[in-house]
Design an enzyme around this catalytic site. Structure first.
Site, PDB file in Angstrom:
ATOM      1  CD  GLU A  65      -2.977   0.829   2.349  1.00  0.00           C
ATOM      2  OE1 GLU A  65      -3.670  -0.209   2.340  1.00  0.00           O
ATOM      3  OE2 GLU A  65      -3.053   1.695   3.252  1.00  0.00           O
ATOM      4  CG  ASP A  66       1.503   2.920   3.291  1.00  0.00           C
ATOM      5  OD1 ASP A  66       0.510   3.280   2.629  1.00  0.00           O
ATOM      6  OD2 ASP A  66       1.468   2.710   4.515  1.00  0.00           O
TER       7      ASP A  66
END
Ligand code: ZN
Length: 179
Positions: A65-66
């Site tokens: 996600e990051d």
């Protein structure tokens, strides 16, 4: 099959490098790695160290996600199960925050047993970071809002590990009494 201690250690090391320089939301601008350490630790305690892949996925749960990390890379470095646990904990960042939040509530019950535990540990950690000793009005609102949403997500994920469920409930209690 990578030996369990090595698997967890390599996951922690990769997570530390990938999230390098990132700060977590909430109290004291802690390094992001503190959040990952907390989630991995909760999972290790919850399963009494019996599931190294789950603990590794705890360290890695925000990498796709990051950071610039892909499912394929995690599958190759760790295992298919570690990769799919992380994918299950990855929001579609092209959607709005409101939609991502709604989908976490809707999708929770359909997730694998391991992903449900990661989701609960993640919420325990994120609520904890939002509890301040002298909260501002904004911090109060953020904590109340986050906790209410986290309870909805966890309602669809709980039942797999009584200790983790209780730990979540205790954290919610602590959050409410700080408001
Ligand atoms: Zn997280």
């Amino acid at each position: 099959m990578i030996a369990p201690v090595r698997l967890v250690s390599e996951a922690a090391e990769l997570a530390a490098r990938r999230h390098n320089g990132m700060a977590r939301k909430g109290r004291g601008n802690e390094p992001y790695i503190n959040h990952l350490a907390e989630v991995a630790h909760l999972l290790a305690v919850a399963t009494d160290g019996a599931d190294a892949e789950l603990v590794a996925a705890g360290w890695l749960h925000d990498t796709i996600e990051d950071t610039e990390t892909t499912r394929e890379e995690l599958a190759e470095r760790f295992s298919q199960r570690v990769a799919s646990l992380v994918v299950e904990c990855t929001d579609d960042m092209s959607l709005s925050k409101a939609e991502r939040r709604r989908l976490q509530v809707v999708h929770g019950p359909k997730k694998s047993a391991g992903a449900k535990l990661i989701k609960i540990a993640d919420k325990v950690s994120n609520i904890g970071a939002r509890i301040h000793s002298n909260p501002t009005a904004e911090e109060r609102d953020d904590l109340a809002d986050y906790t209410g949403w986290a309870e909805q997500v966890v309602a669809g994920c709980r039942g797999g590990n009584p200790w983790l469920d209780t730990t979540f409930d205790d954290m919610v209690q602590k959050a409410r009494s700080s408001l």
